[in-house]
Write a protein that holds these residues in place. Structure first.
Motif, short mmCIF file in Angstrom:
data_model
loop_
_atom_site.label_atom_id
_atom_site.label_comp_id
_atom_site.label_asym_id
_atom_site.label_seq_id
_atom_site.Cartn_x
_atom_site.Cartn_y
_atom_site.Cartn_z
N THR A 98 0.83 -1.21 0.00
CA THR A 98 0.00 0.00 0.00
C THR A 98 0.86 1.26 0.00
OG1 THR A 98 -1.80 -1.10 1.20
CG2 THR A 98 -1.77 1.31 1.26
N GLY A 99 0.56 2.14 -0.94
CA GLY A 99 1.15 3.47 -0.95
C GLY A 99 0.11 4.47 -0.49
N LEU A 124 15.25 -1.95 0.87
CA LEU A 124 14.22 -2.99 0.99
C LEU A 124 14.82 -4.38 0.84
CD1 LEU A 124 11.43 -1.23 -1.10
CD2 LEU A 124 11.42 -1.57 1.38
N ALA A 125 15.79 -4.52 -0.06
CA ALA A 125 16.40 -5.84 -0.29
C ALA A 125 17.28 -6.28 0.88
CB ALA A 125 17.23 -5.78 -1.57
N LEU A 159 6.32 3.01 -5.88
CA LEU A 159 5.11 2.25 -5.54
C LEU A 159 5.25 0.79 -5.97
CD1 LEU A 159 2.39 4.88 -6.48
CD2 LEU A 159 2.81 3.96 -4.20
N ALA A 160 5.89 0.55 -7.10
CA ALA A 160 6.12 -0.82 -7.56
C ALA A 160 7.02 -1.57 -6.57
CB ALA A 160 6.73 -0.83 -8.96
N LEU A 161 7.99 -0.87 -5.96
CA LEU A 161 8.86 -1.50 -4.96
C LEU A 161 8.06 -1.91 -3.72
CD1 LEU A 161 12.08 0.73 -5.11
CD2 LEU A 161 11.75 -1.57 -6.05
N ASP A 196 6.47 -6.10 -0.33
CA ASP A 196 5.41 -6.21 0.67
C ASP A 196 5.58 -5.16 1.78
OD1 ASP A 196 3.02 -7.42 1.46
OD2 ASP A 196 4.04 -8.80 2.82
N ALA A 197 5.97 -3.96 1.36
CA ALA A 197 6.20 -2.86 2.30
C ALA A 197 5.07 -1.83 2.17
CB ALA A 197 7.54 -2.20 2.00
#
Length: 193
Positions: free
Chosen positions: A18-19, A111-112, A145-147, A152-153
């Motif tokens: 969710t953004g 994130l990774a 947003l794709a990230l 799953d953030a």
């Protein structure tokens, strides 16, 4: 994975991916919403700061009593302004706020390299547009947003209502499943799909 939200008048939880767009009149009240977003149900978070330096972000987190051990800061101003940079594991630097590819790459790196419940905020998309332009800021926002989906953030994106015309605001609004609207008097309304 669901994430709790501690922003007034928003759903109790939102799913990963969710953004949330934070529309605001001025920057004064946004710190409270930003820090409430980070305090709850979070293992690690990234502050993407195109408006303030890492040092100023650290002061904000300390003032609002956010656990800084979970924080990573992406400072886009210090290099451009010629400020000294402190070497730290939890601070990333890019050359300037218009280096949008590097901002997206550093966000992906964060994130990774972290596990658990992950959040980031972009403070602010308006500054990205000021340094680059609306179209490039829009494309970078789509990539960020794709990230969120990929990792799953959840993310919070600041956009000033005073700077952008209604057409631009609507264009950005359409990208987000949640919109939080901060009024001049500090009241908050929200719309989530």
């Amino acid at each position: 994975m669901d994430y709790e939200l501690a922003i007034e008048n928003t759903p109790g939880t939102v799913p990963g991916g969710t953004g949330i767009l934070l529309l605001h009149p001025s920057i004064g009240e946004t710190d409270r919403i930003d820090t409430d977003f980070f305090k709850t149900d979070t293992d690690h978070f990234l502050v993407i700061s195109t408006r303030t330096t890492a040092r100023e972000v650290e002061q904000k987190l300390e003032h609002y009593e956010v656990d800084e051990s979970r924080a990573t800061i992406l400072d886009t101003l210090s290099i451009e302004r010629g400020y000294s940079r402190r070497s730290a594991d939890n601070i990333y630097y890019v050359a300037s706020p218009d280096n949008l590819d590097a901002i997206v790459a550093k966000t992906r790196e964060f994130l990774a390299n972290h596990d658990g419940k992950l959040r980031f905020s972009v403070d602010s998309v308006t500054e990205m547009a000021y340094y680059a332009d609306d179209d490039r800021a829009y494309e970078a926002t789509k990539e960020l947003l794709a990230l969120l989906d990929e990792y799953d953030a959840v993310g919070l994106f600041h956009l000033s209502k005073e700077v952008h015309d209604e057409e631009t605001l609507d264009k950005f609004r359409a990208l987000f499943s949640g919109v939080v609207d901060l009024q001049e008097d500090g009241t908050v309304t929200a719309e989530f799909q």
